[in-house]
Motif scaffolding. Sequence first.
Motif, PDB file in Angstrom:
ATOM      1  N   LEU A 145       0.834  -1.201   0.000  1.00 31.95           N
ATOM      2  CA  LEU A 145       0.000   0.000   0.000  1.00 31.95           C
ATOM      3  C   LEU A 145       0.867   1.249   0.000  1.00 31.95           C
ATOM      4  N   PRO A 146       0.335   2.341  -0.549  1.00 34.18           N
ATOM      5  CA  PRO A 146       1.132   3.572  -0.643  1.00 34.18           C
ATOM      6  C   PRO A 146       1.425   4.180   0.722  1.00 34.18           C
ATOM      7  N   GLU A 147       2.635   4.720   0.860  1.00 38.12           N
ATOM      8  CA  GLU A 147       2.993   5.407   2.092  1.00 38.12           C
ATOM      9  C   GLU A 147       2.093   6.637   2.267  1.00 38.12           C
ATOM     10  N   GLY A 148       1.719   6.907   3.508  1.00 38.67           N
ATOM     11  CA  GLY A 148       0.878   8.068   3.778  1.00 38.67           C
ATOM     12  C   GLY A 148      -0.604   7.802   3.634  1.00 38.67           C
TER      13      GLY A 148
ATOM     14  N   LEU B 280       5.558 -10.348  -4.344  1.00 36.51           N
ATOM     15  CA  LEU B 280       4.643 -11.121  -5.179  1.00 36.51           C
ATOM     16  C   LEU B 280       4.745 -10.747  -6.653  1.00 36.51           C
ATOM     17  N   ALA B 281       5.206  -9.540  -6.953  1.00 37.36           N
ATOM     18  CA  ALA B 281       5.344  -9.112  -8.345  1.00 37.36           C
ATOM     19  C   ALA B 281       6.769  -9.312  -8.853  1.00 37.36           C
TER      20      ALA B 281
ATOM     21  N   LEU C 209       2.964   5.551 -12.243  1.00 32.67           N
ATOM     22  CA  LEU C 209       1.847   6.410 -11.878  1.00 32.67           C
ATOM     23  C   LEU C 209       0.919   5.731 -10.888  1.00 32.67           C
ATOM     24  N   SER C 210       1.157   4.441 -10.649  1.00 30.99           N
ATOM     25  CA  SER C 210       0.344   3.704  -9.683  1.00 30.99           C
ATOM     26  C   SER C 210       0.660   4.171  -8.271  1.00 30.99           C
ATOM     27  N   SER C 211      -0.327   4.061  -7.403  1.00 33.79           N
ATOM     28  CA  SER C 211      -0.100   4.379  -5.998  1.00 33.79           C
ATOM     29  C   SER C 211       0.417   3.169  -5.226  1.00 33.79           C
ATOM     30  N   LEU C 212       0.520   2.006  -5.907  1.00 36.27           N
ATOM     31  CA  LEU C 212       0.959   0.778  -5.242  1.00 36.27           C
ATOM     32  C   LEU C 212       2.479   0.636  -5.338  1.00 36.27           C
ATOM     33  N   PRO C 213       3.199   0.643  -4.228  1.00 36.23           N
ATOM     34  CA  PRO C 213       4.671   0.515  -4.256  1.00 36.23           C
ATOM     35  C   PRO C 213       5.143  -0.750  -4.961  1.00 36.23           C
ATOM     36  N   MET C 214       4.378  -1.833  -4.861  1.00 34.45           N
ATOM     37  CA  MET C 214       4.758  -3.087  -5.505  1.00 34.45           C
ATOM     38  C   MET C 214       4.939  -2.901  -7.007  1.00 34.45           C
ATOM     39  N   LEU C 215       4.030  -2.128  -7.626  1.00 35.92           N
ATOM     40  CA  LEU C 215       4.119  -1.902  -9.064  1.00 35.92           C
ATOM     41  C   LEU C 215       5.262  -0.950  -9.406  1.00 35.92           C
TER      42      LEU C 215
ATOM     43  N   GLY D  21      -6.738  -3.042  10.612  1.00 35.47           N
ATOM     44  CA  GLY D  21      -6.382  -4.455  10.699  1.00 35.47           C
ATOM     45  C   GLY D  21      -6.061  -5.027   9.328  1.00 35.47           C
ATOM     46  N   ASP D  22      -5.492  -6.214   9.292  1.00 36.32           N
ATOM     47  CA  ASP D  22      -5.093  -6.854   8.037  1.00 36.32           C
ATOM     48  C   ASP D  22      -6.272  -7.060   7.096  1.00 36.32           C
ATOM     49  N   THR D  23      -7.415  -7.468   7.658  1.00 32.30           N
ATOM     50  CA  THR D  23      -8.593  -7.713   6.820  1.00 32.30           C
ATOM     51  C   THR D  23      -9.010  -6.440   6.098  1.00 32.30           C
ATOM     52  N   TYR D  24      -9.027  -5.329   6.822  1.00 33.03           N
ATOM     53  CA  TYR D  24      -9.430  -4.073   6.197  1.00 33.03           C
ATOM     54  C   TYR D  24      -8.389  -3.586   5.194  1.00 33.03           C
ATOM     55  N   LEU D  25      -7.093  -3.817   5.487  1.00 31.21           N
ATOM     56  CA  LEU D  25      -6.056  -3.430   4.521  1.00 31.21           C
ATOM     57  C   LEU D  25      -6.244  -4.170   3.198  1.00 31.21           C
ATOM     58  N   ASN D  26      -6.667  -5.435   3.276  1.00 29.87           N
ATOM     59  CA  ASN D  26      -6.952  -6.176   2.047  1.00 29.87           C
ATOM     60  C   ASN D  26      -8.050  -5.503   1.238  1.00 29.87           C
ATOM     61  N   TYR D  27      -9.058  -5.008   1.924  1.00 30.53           N
ATOM     62  CA  TYR D  27     -10.170  -4.334   1.252  1.00 30.53           C
ATOM     63  C   TYR D  27      -9.705  -3.025   0.606  1.00 30.53           C
ATOM     64  N   VAL D  28      -8.878  -2.267   1.344  1.00 27.70           N
ATOM     65  CA  VAL D  28      -8.324  -1.026   0.785  1.00 27.70           C
ATOM     66  C   VAL D  28      -7.498  -1.334  -0.456  1.00 27.70           C
ATOM     67  N   LEU D  29      -6.714  -2.404  -0.390  1.00 27.55           N
ATOM     68  CA  LEU D  29      -5.891  -2.814  -1.524  1.00 27.55           C
ATOM     69  C   LEU D  29      -6.765  -3.183  -2.723  1.00 27.55           C
ATOM     70  N   ASP D  30      -7.890  -3.819  -2.455  1.00 29.23           N
ATOM     71  CA  ASP D  30      -8.815  -4.183  -3.536  1.00 29.23           C
ATOM     72  C   ASP D  30      -9.337  -2.942  -4.242  1.00 29.23           C
ATOM     73  N   LYS D  31      -9.741  -1.934  -3.481  1.00 27.74           N
ATOM     74  CA  LYS D  31     -10.253  -0.702  -4.091  1.00 27.74           C
ATOM     75  C   LYS D  31      -9.180  -0.007  -4.921  1.00 27.74           C
ATOM     76  N   LEU D  32      -7.962   0.039  -4.380  1.00 25.55           N
ATOM     77  CA  LEU D  32      -6.863   0.664  -5.118  1.00 25.55           C
ATOM     78  C   LEU D  32      -6.551  -0.112  -6.398  1.00 25.55           C
ATOM     79  N   THR D  33      -6.577  -1.444  -6.303  1.00 31.30           N
ATOM     80  CA  THR D  33      -6.263  -2.279  -7.466  1.00 31.30           C
ATOM     81  C   THR D  33      -7.255  -2.042  -8.589  1.00 31.30           C
ATOM     82  N   ARG D  34      -8.541  -1.998  -8.251  1.00 27.42           N
ATOM     83  CA  ARG D  34      -9.557  -1.790  -9.293  1.00 27.42           C
ATOM     84  C   ARG D  34      -9.405  -0.424  -9.951  1.00 27.42           C
ATOM     85  N   THR D  35      -9.013   0.559  -9.163  1.00 27.41           N
ATOM     86  CA  THR D  35      -8.791   1.897  -9.731  1.00 27.41           C
ATOM     87  C   THR D  35      -7.562   1.908 -10.639  1.00 27.41           C
TER      88      THR D  35
END
Length: 755
Positions: free
Chosen positions: A46-49, A264-265, A329-335, A579-593
């Motif tokens: 997930l992006p810093e900040g 993972l990438a 341009l992605s907000s995901l550090p992994m990418l 929590g970890d479960t909610y971070l997964n959900y945040v990651l899902d929203k970011l991924t779809r965007t």
Amino acid sequence: MDLLRKTAGVIVRYRAAFVLIAAFLLVVSFYGIQSLRFESDLRSMLPEGHPAIADYTTLQNEFQSGDSTLIVVKINSIESGGVYDVRDPAVIEAIYELEQRLRDREYVTDTVSIADVYLKALGRLPRNEEEAKFVLDLLPEEQRYSLVSRDYSTTMIAVTISREKKSETLVRVYKGIEEDINDVKFPRNVEVIQTGNIGITYRILELLQSDLNKTMVISLFLVIALLLYFYRSPTRALIPLIPLGFGVLMTLGFMGLMGIPLDLATTTIGAMLIGMGIDYGIHVTNRYYEERRKGRSIEEAAEEAVAETGKALLGAALTTVAGFSAMYLSSLPMLHNLATALIMGLSLAALNAVIITPAVIILEEDIMKRVKGHYMVPEIHSHSGLIGKGFHRLGERIKEKPLVFLGTVALITLIFGYGITQVTTEVRLEKFVPKGMPEIEALMDVRTEFGGQDELYVLVQADDIRDPNVVRGMYRFENQIKADSYYNGVFSSQSIADVVYRQYGYIPNDREKIREVLENYTGVKLVSSDYSMGIITFKGNFGGKSMDDFRRIMTYFEDETAEAQSRDFPPGVRLALTGDTYLNYVLDKLTRTEINRLSAYGTFFVVLIVLVLFRRPKVSVAMITPMFLGALWTIGFMGLAGIPFTQTLAGVISMIVGLGVDYGMHLSHRFMEEMREGNPRPIVTAVESVGPGILAGALTTAGGFLALLAGELPTIHDFGLTLAFGIFASMFAAYLVTPALLQVFYGRRIGGDIP
């Protein structure tokens, strides 16, 4: 072109010096490889900040929560001489011993098991099975079956962990817990499995390491096999491999020096570079052998190969880099990490192809002359036999009926258009581990037997969490959520409101009474040391059977939390899901965007590079159309094959766009060259001369990607299969569309110069 020819001359003339420089960089790279590290922490994706990261960090720092492991204890057989019920005193005693060992670990903050029930009820462990059954039967049914399965074949130990979010720490924690499990002698027929966040994350980390080595070896094997077929000689097959090897090792070394982790990438980087990077060396080598067959000398052929393929290679490298750069341009550090590694790797592969390949080719020719006594005119399998005849006929048919080929492509596009409507996304951690693994099976048992043990936290921030209005708000909020358990999957909850309510039977208005209860409370930490924060912990099955279920449940919690903040709490109190479960959900929203954004930017960058380099709209259209089709067909394939977009695959379309344009570019560049030289059949010549090289490059590139299927992580499988399909789709589209469009655009002006 004059500049390219001069550059080619310098490269060929001073090839030994360039090779020495490359060798020096290779030595530096070996040092960097030793610094490579693996990363599997969810926060690093997930992006810093991001606000979710700030809340998660607060949870970790103040409450030492958000990380846990589950130890499942189950009866796995019915052999004689063993136990058949987890209520057997021998099982309970072993569970108690394991808990004591775990509590001695500095990173374990709490453990919960059925052994605790007996200690609380009896002050000791049960002496016989009848006593064990009697105590459990006294518990309310809901509480009892949160500890044991209904058939009494399974129970578990919930372990709360406090640790640094580093891969090295995770490995130490997992192995320490496994050590304790192995040191305890459980009765026969009992199986003990570590699962939950720690267990699954450790397994992912372990598989990342094995998949990196395995996929690199397999991709290298596939590429070597294809090169041996095309070049008919082990020594000539090595020619494009040597600069590629330099490029791959340099990339891994520089990743270590730059601190880019293998996650993972980026774990796919070795196999991907072997597959993609070989393409550059193949085109230089093929053109060299073509010039040698025309009677040119060794150095003339090398200069011609670098000069004539140089522009196409430069364009291919730039467009590929442009496609990959969209991931920045992605907000995901992994990418970001994946983009950096790929751009660096492909740039090094392209440079090594034009710098080292001529030196290696000339060296091979000189050695063969000494062995054979004369130079040998090389023959390439791809330019002869059935393959050569097949491309000649393809060129002839496209020249005669270009519209038929364009119509065929339109029909194929309609089929894959339906698949586009079926595409989904997936980010749940347990879906990244292969089915059938003990950790996953154990987690499924927990969800089936105990209603789920996923954890979701609500962070409550106030001036003083002991304010009766705040505690009352927490109590109302908890009960409202539990009242909807049929919808949200909640199994249990815990907060200071429960502690206060158990003491008095109600929530008192007296702050001093609440303060007194909290001071005497000795359980899991529920408030911060300065009483400015508290947490509400919900346990249940939040992952759901599908991503739609998961999103529905998380959306429900977001809506209820926002409503409760304004409805049940005084002004100034803040509630935040974490929590970890909610971070997964945040990651899902970011991924779809990110999927749509990166695909759009990647396509724009590639088109811009093509227009700047070639400045001919019609030729540019012929080059980029296969790129669009390859990307569309790939998305359609994902939908039809049931491959979801993950955080790893969020940038895959941008990558395919960058790679797919290369094939149309090589065909168009050769067509233009033949047109300038007055060839009356430029389409046929372009297809039969460049087509085999594209086939060899696509097969080796796809081979590198398909090697990822040998990895054990499902997300690595999907990544490799999707990229391999994208390569074949782009190649197929280039063969059918680029020559057909060029024939339509310029068929009536063959023999003249392209305007």
